[in-house]
Design a protein around this motif. Sequence first.
Motif, PDB file in Angstrom:
ATOM      1  N   CYS A  97       0.849  -1.213   0.000  1.00  0.00           N
ATOM      2  CA  CYS A  97       0.000   0.000   0.000  1.00  0.00           C
ATOM      3  C   CYS A  97       0.875   1.251   0.000  1.00  0.00           C
ATOM      4  CB  CYS A  97      -0.920  -0.017   1.222  1.00  0.00           C
ATOM      5  SG  CYS A  97      -2.057   1.392   1.304  1.00  0.00           S
ATOM      6  N   GLU A  98       1.097   1.826  -1.174  1.00  0.00           N
ATOM      7  CA  GLU A  98       1.961   2.996  -1.284  1.00  0.00           C
ATOM      8  C   GLU A  98       1.415   4.192  -0.512  1.00  0.00           C
ATOM      9  OE1 GLU A  98       3.293   4.211  -5.086  1.00  0.00           O
ATOM     10  OE2 GLU A  98       4.463   2.394  -5.440  1.00  0.00           O
ATOM     11  N   ARG A  99       0.099   4.353  -0.495  1.00  0.00           N
ATOM     12  CA  ARG A  99      -0.470   5.510   0.206  1.00  0.00           C
ATOM     13  C   ARG A  99      -0.260   5.389   1.719  1.00  0.00           C
ATOM     14  NH1 ARG A  99      -3.416   9.287  -2.067  1.00  0.00           N
ATOM     15  NH2 ARG A  99      -4.777   9.587  -0.256  1.00  0.00           N
ATOM     16  N   ALA A 100      -0.198   4.163   2.211  1.00  0.00           N
ATOM     17  CA  ALA A 100       0.105   3.980   3.628  1.00  0.00           C
ATOM     18  C   ALA A 100       1.535   4.441   3.916  1.00  0.00           C
ATOM     19  CB  ALA A 100      -0.082   2.520   4.028  1.00  0.00           C
ATOM     20  N   ILE A 101       2.448   4.159   2.982  1.00  0.00           N
ATOM     21  CA  ILE A 101       3.829   4.623   3.131  1.00  0.00           C
ATOM     22  C   ILE A 101       3.874   6.153   3.100  1.00  0.00           C
ATOM     23  CG2 ILE A 101       6.138   4.616   2.111  1.00  0.00           C
ATOM     24  CD1 ILE A 101       5.550   1.808   1.056  1.00  0.00           C
ATOM     25  N   SER A 102       3.149   6.757   2.166  1.00  0.00           N
ATOM     26  CA  SER A 102       3.109   8.232   2.074  1.00  0.00           C
ATOM     27  C   SER A 102       2.525   8.857   3.340  1.00  0.00           C
ATOM     28  CB  SER A 102       2.278   8.656   0.860  1.00  0.00           C
ATOM     29  OG  SER A 102       2.880   8.227  -0.348  1.00  0.00           O
ATOM     30  N   SER A 103       1.586   8.147   3.981  1.00  0.00           N
ATOM     31  CA  SER A 103       0.934   8.696   5.169  1.00  0.00           C
ATOM     32  C   SER A 103       1.897   8.862   6.344  1.00  0.00           C
ATOM     33  CB  SER A 103      -0.244   7.812   5.596  1.00  0.00           C
ATOM     34  OG  SER A 103       0.214   6.620   6.221  1.00  0.00           O
ATOM     35  N   LEU A 104       3.020   8.163   6.315  1.00  0.00           N
ATOM     36  CA  LEU A 104       3.966   8.222   7.431  1.00  0.00           C
ATOM     37  C   LEU A 104       4.501   9.633   7.647  1.00  0.00           C
ATOM     38  CD1 LEU A 104       5.954   4.914   6.780  1.00  0.00           C
ATOM     39  CD2 LEU A 104       4.047   5.302   8.351  1.00  0.00           C
ATOM     40  N   LYS A 105       4.577  10.418   6.589  1.00  0.00           N
ATOM     41  CA  LYS A 105       4.994  11.818   6.722  1.00  0.00           C
ATOM     42  C   LYS A 105       4.053  12.578   7.642  1.00  0.00           C
ATOM     43  CE  LYS A 105       5.678  15.998   3.922  1.00  0.00           C
ATOM     44  NZ  LYS A 105       4.683  16.864   4.594  1.00  0.00           N
ATOM     45  N   PHE A 106       2.775  12.328   7.500  1.00  0.00           N
ATOM     46  CA  PHE A 106       1.784  13.048   8.294  1.00  0.00           C
ATOM     47  C   PHE A 106       1.686  12.494   9.713  1.00  0.00           C
ATOM     48  CE2 PHE A 106       0.759  13.470   3.829  1.00  0.00           C
ATOM     49  CZ  PHE A 106       0.692  14.857   3.702  1.00  0.00           C
ATOM     50  N   PHE A 107       1.933  11.199   9.862  1.00  0.00           N
ATOM     51  CA  PHE A 107       2.036  10.645  11.216  1.00  0.00           C
ATOM     52  C   PHE A 107       3.219  11.267  11.947  1.00  0.00           C
ATOM     53  CE2 PHE A 107      -0.715   7.152   9.717  1.00  0.00           C
ATOM     54  CZ  PHE A 107      -1.518   6.949  10.841  1.00  0.00           C
ATOM     55  N   ALA A 108       4.313  11.467  11.225  1.00  0.00           N
ATOM     56  CA  ALA A 108       5.520  12.041  11.833  1.00  0.00           C
ATOM     57  C   ALA A 108       5.316  13.497  12.223  1.00  0.00           C
ATOM     58  CB  ALA A 108       6.694  11.919  10.863  1.00  0.00           C
ATOM     59  N   GLU A 109       4.559  14.224  11.425  1.00  0.00           N
ATOM     60  CA  GLU A 109       4.387  15.660  11.645  1.00  0.00           C
ATOM     61  C   GLU A 109       3.226  15.998  12.571  1.00  0.00           C
ATOM     62  OE1 GLU A 109       3.987  17.133   7.693  1.00  0.00           O
ATOM     63  OE2 GLU A 109       6.157  17.162   7.309  1.00  0.00           O
ATOM     64  N   SER A 110       2.400  15.017  12.905  1.00  0.00           N
ATOM     65  CA  SER A 110       1.239  15.271  13.756  1.00  0.00           C
ATOM     66  C   SER A 110       1.652  15.651  15.174  1.00  0.00           C
ATOM     67  CB  SER A 110       0.342  14.026  13.797  1.00  0.00           C
ATOM     68  OG  SER A 110      -0.716  14.213  14.711  1.00  0.00           O
ATOM     69  N   LYS A 111       0.903  16.574  15.772  1.00  0.00           N
ATOM     70  CA  LYS A 111       1.164  16.973  17.157  1.00  0.00           C
ATOM     71  C   LYS A 111       0.794  15.867  18.151  1.00  0.00           C
ATOM     72  CE  LYS A 111       0.404  21.901  16.213  1.00  0.00           C
ATOM     73  NZ  LYS A 111      -0.434  23.098  16.537  1.00  0.00           N
ATOM     74  N   ASN A 112       0.053  14.886  17.681  1.00  0.00           N
ATOM     75  CA  ASN A 112      -0.407  13.824  18.578  1.00  0.00           C
ATOM     76  C   ASN A 112       0.666  12.778  18.905  1.00  0.00           C
ATOM     77  OD1 ASN A 112      -3.041  14.812  18.837  1.00  0.00           O
ATOM     78  ND2 ASN A 112      -3.626  13.883  16.884  1.00  0.00           N
ATOM     79  N   ARG A 113       1.801  12.833  18.218  1.00  0.00           N
ATOM     80  CA  ARG A 113       2.916  11.933  18.496  1.00  0.00           C
ATOM     81  C   ARG A 113       2.502  10.460  18.479  1.00  0.00           C
ATOM     82  NH1 ARG A 113       7.178  14.327  16.829  1.00  0.00           N
ATOM     83  NH2 ARG A 113       7.416  16.429  17.663  1.00  0.00           N
ATOM     84  N   TYR A 114       1.971  10.046  17.340  1.00  0.00           N
ATOM     85  CA  TYR A 114       1.577   8.647  17.185  1.00  0.00           C
ATOM     86  C   TYR A 114       2.813   7.746  17.184  1.00  0.00           C
ATOM     87  CZ  TYR A 114      -2.859  10.643  15.623  1.00  0.00           C
ATOM     88  OH  TYR A 114      -4.029  11.348  15.535  1.00  0.00           O
ATOM     89  N   ARG A 115       2.612   6.534  17.690  1.00  0.00           N
ATOM     90  CA  ARG A 115       3.665   5.521  17.627  1.00  0.00           C
ATOM     91  C   ARG A 115       3.321   4.559  16.489  1.00  0.00           C
ATOM     92  NH1 ARG A 115       8.521   6.268  20.224  1.00  0.00           N
ATOM     93  NH2 ARG A 115       8.160   7.440  22.142  1.00  0.00           N
ATOM     94  N   VAL A 116       4.167   4.559  15.450  1.00  0.00           N
ATOM     95  CA  VAL A 116       3.880   3.761  14.261  1.00  0.00           C
ATOM     96  C   VAL A 116       5.123   2.958  13.869  1.00  0.00           C
ATOM     97  CG1 VAL A 116       3.152   3.785  11.848  1.00  0.00           C
ATOM     98  CG2 VAL A 116       2.266   5.507  13.440  1.00  0.00           C
ATOM     99  N   ILE A 117       4.934   1.659  13.664  1.00  0.00           N
ATOM    100  CA  ILE A 117       5.980   0.781  13.141  1.00  0.00           C
ATOM    101  C   ILE A 117       5.445   0.144  11.862  1.00  0.00           C
ATOM    102  CG2 ILE A 117       7.458  -1.220  13.557  1.00  0.00           C
ATOM    103  CD1 ILE A 117       7.122  -0.803  16.523  1.00  0.00           C
ATOM    104  N   VAL A 118       6.264   0.149  10.832  1.00  0.00           N
ATOM    105  CA  VAL A 118       5.868  -0.506   9.581  1.00  0.00           C
ATOM    106  C   VAL A 118       6.965  -1.484   9.178  1.00  0.00           C
ATOM    107  CG1 VAL A 118       4.559   1.519   8.874  1.00  0.00           C
ATOM    108  CG2 VAL A 118       6.900   1.217   8.034  1.00  0.00           C
ATOM    109  N   ALA A 119       6.573  -2.544   8.464  1.00  0.00           N
ATOM    110  CA  ALA A 119       7.536  -3.556   8.039  1.00  0.00           C
ATOM    111  C   ALA A 119       7.102  -4.138   6.704  1.00  0.00           C
ATOM    112  CB  ALA A 119       7.652  -4.668   9.085  1.00  0.00           C
ATOM    113  N   GLY A 120       8.074  -4.727   6.012  1.00  0.00           N
ATOM    114  CA  GLY A 120       7.766  -5.363   4.738  1.00  0.00           C
ATOM    115  C   GLY A 120       8.966  -6.091   4.195  1.00  0.00           C
ATOM    116  N   SER A 121       8.728  -7.246   3.596  1.00  0.00           N
ATOM    117  CA  SER A 121       9.839  -8.061   3.116  1.00  0.00           C
ATOM    118  C   SER A 121      10.491  -7.497   1.869  1.00  0.00           C
ATOM    119  CB  SER A 121       9.357  -9.488   2.841  1.00  0.00           C
ATOM    120  OG  SER A 121       8.288  -9.485   1.925  1.00  0.00           O
ATOM    121  N   LEU A 122       9.788  -6.658   1.131  1.00  0.00           N
ATOM    122  CA  LEU A 122      10.377  -6.082  -0.085  1.00  0.00           C
ATOM    123  C   LEU A 122      10.355  -4.553  -0.040  1.00  0.00           C
ATOM    124  CD1 LEU A 122       8.929  -8.518  -2.750  1.00  0.00           C
ATOM    125  CD2 LEU A 122      11.298  -8.307  -2.052  1.00  0.00           C
TER     126      LEU A 122
END
Length: 432
Positions: A97-122
Motif C-alpha cells: 500500500c503505497e499511500r500507507a507509506i506516504s501517510s507516514l509523513k503526516f504521522f511524523a508531523e502530527s502533534k499527537n505523536r503517534y507511535r507507528v511501526i511498519v515492516a515489509g519483506s520487499l
Amino acid sequence: MKRKFENTLLEWKNNNNALPLMLIGARQTGKTYIVEKFCNENFENTVQLNFLEEENFKSFFENSINPENIISKIEIYLDTKIDTTKTVFFFDEIQICERAISSLKFFAESKNRYRVIVAGSLLGVKINRFNASFPVGKVQIEKLLPLNFEEFLWANGNEMGANAIKNSFENNTQFDLANHNKFLQLYKTYLYLGGMPAVLNAWFNNEKNILSPAINKEKQDIITGYLADMAKYSENINSLKIIKVFESIHLQLAQRQTKFRYKLVEEKGNKEKFETAIEWLLQAGILYVCNRIEKPEKPLKSSANEKAFKLYMGDTGLLIYQGGVKIYDIFENPKFDFIGGITENFVAQQLTAQNKNLDYWTSGNDAEVDFILNQEKGIIPCEVKADKNTTSKSLSEYVKKYSPEYSIRISTKNFGFENKIKSIPLYATHCL
C-alpha cells in the motif's frame, strides 16, 4: 529468540520525538515476530494491519492520508475507540500500500505523536521504485538481518560462552583447547543451519538433530518464497534475469577467485543485461555486495571499482542448501573445495550484521585480500581462511605495500596477536 534489534526498538520507544519506524529486510528474517513481541510487551494496546493478509485495509488510506481520518476508519472497522496515547500502530507488509507509506509523513508531523511501526519483506525494493511521495526524512529506517553467530549462541543457551568469546577477542587471550573445539563445532553447526529463525526453530524443535528433514524443508520454503517474490514483484525487470543471478551465487563462490562473473549467469551474460537484476536482489536484502577497491584510502568508496565486485548470499545456510552441500562436507571433509567460498560468505554475513561495508582488495595479479575494514586504527586488511593453514602471500604483499597498523586473520586457529597480526577464530568474527 533474543535479538540485538530489541535494543533498537527500546531506544525508539524511549525517544519522545521518535519518527515512524520502518523495518526492512529479506523475507523470513523475523520482522513480524519481533515487532509483535515488542508491541505486546511494551504497549497497552496494539493495532495491527497486515496488507498481505487483508488487502481491503488499503481502503483506509484511499481518500485521505491524514492520520486522524485513517484512525477513524480503523476505529469503525474494529468497533473500538482507540486511545492513541497508549497504542502502537503496526502496519505489516506495507509495501503493498503505497499511500500507507506516504501517510507516514503526516504521522511524523502530527502533534499527537503517534507511535507507528511498519515492516515489509520487499520494502527495500519498493523504496527505490516508489511511485508516490516517499516520506524522506520522516521515517527511521532500520534493517533486520538473519541471526548472527552471537545471537545463535544466545538462542542455544551459550550466553556465558558468548561473553567469554568477546573477552578473549578484546584481550587476545587464547581459549583452552576443549572450549576452542566446542565453539568451532558450534560454528560449523551455524554454518550449516544459517541464521534464519524458521530454520533454527526447526533445529530446536527436533532436539537439535541436524539430520532432521525439517531443516531443509524450511530452507526450501524460504527459497521458494524468494523465487515467488522475484516473479511477482520484479515490476519492469525481467524476473528470469533476477532468478538466474540468484541461482548462480553458489557457482560464483565455488570459484578460486570469487569475483562475480556474468558468464556464470549466462554464457553471453554482461553488465548491461544483468545489472538491474543484481540491484533488485541487493535492495531486497537477499544478496550482499562486496566492492573491490584500488587503494586503501578513506573514504573507501572513492577508490571502488564498479566493474569488479563479489556477491554473497544474505544467509550462509541458504547458500549451502542452494549449492546442494552435504552435512559431511561441512563437518568432516577436509578436501571440500567449496568451503572457502562458504567461509567467505559467513564472514560477509557477520560483518554486515555489524553494519560494516564490504570491500576487498586485489593487487592486479593473483594477490587478493578478502575484506578491507575501516577500523578505529585505520584501514585494516582482513584475510579469511577456512582452516588452520594461515599462510598468505596476498596479505604479506598488502602489508609490504601499505604498512597498516595491524592485520586481521580469521581462521580455525585460536586467539592471539603476533607479528602485528590479530588472530581471530571464525566463531569470533561477529566481535569485529
